[in-house]
Design an enzyme around this catalytic site. Structure first.
Site, PDB file in Angstrom:
ATOM      1  CE  LYS A  21      -3.974   4.559  -1.664  1.00 55.29           C
ATOM      2  NZ  LYS A  21      -5.047   5.075  -2.512  1.00 55.29           N
ATOM      3  CE1 TYR A  72      -4.069   2.010   0.816  1.00 55.41           C
ATOM      4  CE2 TYR A  72      -2.618   3.152   2.355  1.00 55.41           C
ATOM      5  CZ  TYR A  72      -3.821   3.079   1.657  1.00 55.41           C
ATOM      6  OH  TYR A  72      -4.759   4.086   1.805  1.00 55.41           O
TER       7      TYR A  72
HETATM    8  P1  NDP Z   1     -13.853   2.161   1.054  1.00 57.51           P
HETATM    9  O1  NDP Z   1     -13.322   0.789   1.262  1.00 57.51           O
HETATM   10  O2  NDP Z   1     -14.859   2.702   2.006  1.00 57.51           O
HETATM   11  O3  NDP Z   1     -14.475   2.278  -0.428  1.00 57.51           O
HETATM   12  C1  NDP Z   1     -13.699   1.863  -1.489  1.00 57.51           C
HETATM   13  C2  NDP Z   1     -14.435   2.105  -2.784  1.00 57.51           C
HETATM   14  O4  NDP Z   1     -13.572   1.663  -3.846  1.00 57.51           O
HETATM   15  C3  NDP Z   1     -15.719   1.282  -2.913  1.00 57.51           C
HETATM   16  O5  NDP Z   1     -16.643   1.990  -3.721  1.00 57.51           O
HETATM   17  C4  NDP Z   1     -15.228   0.041  -3.641  1.00 57.51           C
HETATM   18  O6  NDP Z   1     -16.253  -0.643  -4.361  1.00 57.51           O
HETATM   19  C5  NDP Z   1     -14.218   0.642  -4.601  1.00 57.51           C
HETATM   20  N1  NDP Z   1     -13.228  -0.325  -5.084  1.00 57.51           N
HETATM   21  C6  NDP Z   1     -12.371  -1.069  -4.350  1.00 57.51           C
HETATM   22  N2  NDP Z   1     -11.635  -1.875  -5.168  1.00 57.51           N
HETATM   23  C7  NDP Z   1     -12.056  -1.606  -6.438  1.00 57.51           C
HETATM   24  C8  NDP Z   1     -11.735  -2.131  -7.704  1.00 57.51           C
HETATM   25  N3  NDP Z   1     -10.807  -3.094  -7.875  1.00 57.51           N
HETATM   26  N4  NDP Z   1     -12.385  -1.641  -8.796  1.00 57.51           N
HETATM   27  C9  NDP Z   1     -13.325  -0.674  -8.653  1.00 57.51           C
HETATM   28  N5  NDP Z   1     -13.685  -0.138  -7.474  1.00 57.51           N
HETATM   29  C10 NDP Z   1     -13.063  -0.607  -6.374  1.00 57.51           C
HETATM   30  O7  NDP Z   1     -12.552   3.108   0.945  1.00 57.51           O
HETATM   31  P2  NDP Z   1     -12.188   4.468   1.720  1.00 57.51           P
HETATM   32  O8  NDP Z   1     -13.273   5.435   1.521  1.00 57.51           O
HETATM   33  O9  NDP Z   1     -11.719   4.142   3.075  1.00 57.51           O
HETATM   34  O10 NDP Z   1     -10.885   4.920   0.887  1.00 57.51           O
HETATM   35  C11 NDP Z   1     -10.994   5.601  -0.348  1.00 57.51           C
HETATM   36  C12 NDP Z   1      -9.586   5.955  -0.821  1.00 57.51           C
HETATM   37  O11 NDP Z   1      -8.940   6.765   0.147  1.00 57.51           O
HETATM   38  C13 NDP Z   1      -8.685   4.731  -1.023  1.00 57.51           C
HETATM   39  O12 NDP Z   1      -7.837   4.938  -2.132  1.00 57.51           O
HETATM   40  C14 NDP Z   1      -7.868   4.703   0.261  1.00 57.51           C
HETATM   41  O13 NDP Z   1      -6.635   4.065   0.081  1.00 57.51           O
HETATM   42  C15 NDP Z   1      -7.699   6.191   0.524  1.00 57.51           C
HETATM   43  N6  NDP Z   1      -7.440   6.514   1.919  1.00 57.51           N
HETATM   44  C16 NDP Z   1      -8.349   6.171   2.903  1.00 57.51           C
HETATM   45  C17 NDP Z   1      -8.098   6.536   4.222  1.00 57.51           C
HETATM   46  C18 NDP Z   1      -9.082   6.206   5.321  1.00 57.51           C
HETATM   47  O14 NDP Z   1      -8.772   6.505   6.480  1.00 57.51           O
HETATM   48  N7  NDP Z   1     -10.231   5.646   5.026  1.00 57.51           N
HETATM   49  C19 NDP Z   1      -6.870   7.250   4.588  1.00 57.51           C
HETATM   50  C20 NDP Z   1      -6.006   7.555   3.471  1.00 57.51           C
HETATM   51  C21 NDP Z   1      -6.293   7.212   2.198  1.00 57.51           C
HETATM   52  P3  NDP Z   1     -17.212  -1.717  -3.581  1.00 57.51           P
HETATM   53  O15 NDP Z   1     -18.177  -0.869  -2.798  1.00 57.51           O
HETATM   54  O16 NDP Z   1     -17.849  -2.499  -4.677  1.00 57.51           O
HETATM   55  O17 NDP Z   1     -16.335  -2.541  -2.696  1.00 57.51           O
END
Ligand code: NDP
Length: 240
Positions: free
Chosen positions: A151, A147
């Site tokens: 990133k 990861y």
């Molecule tokens: P969530 O797990 O809540 O949501 C992830 C979303 O991405 C969902 O809509 C999921 O679809 C979709 N997704 C995952 N894999 C794929 C794929 N292979 N193809 C298409 N869509 C995909 O994520 P977060 O809101 O927590 O995180 C969002 C972004 O922010 C990420 O990139 C994460 O790394 C980054 N981030 C998050 C932090 C946090 O504290 N939450 C901190 C720092 C960065 P489905 O609903 O179908 O699973």
């Protein structure tokens, strides 16, 4: 005419907040997801946002998906590369599959998606490409070499592409959130949360709205002089 925004992973968590915020700014929004159709359909019916299903780790699926969105809503003006996953394991125990899955979903996908929208942005001489990185791409985090590498890779991608597209009025930026209050932390133990929050100087998690506001600003016409940048939102946990 309203702008067309595509938010990958735009149906849940941070992505859902970004989709809603861009809609509020007047954009026609397409939100994508990978497998959780129940959550996506609920999000769509509650908010009137079009949802599309494909795996962003698959280059051909991205091409088909972007074509579907373009046919329905028009050429994409704003791309938000938000979809991401993490698979934790110490390096000495990490499998090749765990490495590959995260690199493909969190980094390769950003190239797969961006290449599908660049030509039409160049033709329009306008574009906004915003990718969601992480504090862990800036400082590294134990147990997350895959990861952290993905990133961090996003940040190099952002700086290089920004130079290529600047003359065409296409800005390319990254947002690096710290720990944000999303579903992923809902089941965490009280002790874990206490220890996590003790490392954040502002004394709390971030909110999804605090991230989405950065994205809507970077997506706006007024942010045209900001490109190749990374904006951190981490409560003072790390100064890049
Ligand atoms: P969530 O797990 O809540 O949501 C992830 C979303 O991405 C969902 O809509 C999921 O679809 C979709 N997704 C995952 N894999 C794929 C794929 N292979 N193809 C298409 N869509 C995909 O994520 P977060 O809101 O927590 O995180 C969002 C972004 O922010 C990420 O990139 C994460 O790394 C980054 N981030 C998050 C932090 C946090 O504290 N939450 C901190 C720092 C960065 P489905 O609903 O179908 O699973």
């Amino acid at each position: 005419m309203s702008k067309v925004a595509l938010v990958t992973g735009g149906t849940r968590g941070i992505g859902a907040a970004i989709s809603l915020a861009l809609k509020k700014e007047g954009c026609s929004v397409a939100a994508t997801y990978s497998s959780n159709s129940d959550a996506a359909n609920k999000f769509s019916s509650e908010n009137g946002i079009e949802v599309f299903q494909w795996n962003v780790a698959d280059a051909a699926a991205c091409e088909n998906g972007v074509k579907q969105v373009t046919d329905k809503l028009g050429g994409i003006d704003i791309l938000v590369n938000n979809a991401g996953i993490s698979k934790a394991s110490m390096a000495h125990k990490m499998s090749v599959e765990q490495w590959d899955e995260v690199i493909k979903t969190d980094l390769d996908s950003v190239f797969y998606m961006t290449r599908c929208v660049l030509e039409s942005m160049r033709e329009k001489s306008f574009g906004r490409i915003i990718s969601i990185s992480s504090i862990n791409g800036q400082k590294g985090e134990m147990g997350l070499i895959n990861y952290s590498a993905a990133k961090a890779g996003l940040l190099g991608f952002t700086k290089a592409l920004a130079q290529e597209t600047a003359r065409k009025n296409i800005t390319v930026n990254a947002v690096a959130p710290g720990y944000i209050d999303t579903e992923i932390l809902a089941d965490a133990s009280e002790d874990f949360m206490k220890s996590l929050i003790s490392k954040i100087p502002v004394g709390r998690l971030g909110t999804v709205d605090e991230v989405s506001r950065i994205v809507t600003f970077l997506a706006s016409d007024e942010a045209g002089f900001i490109t190749g940048s990374t904006i951190s939102a981490n409560g003072g946990q790390y100064f890049a």
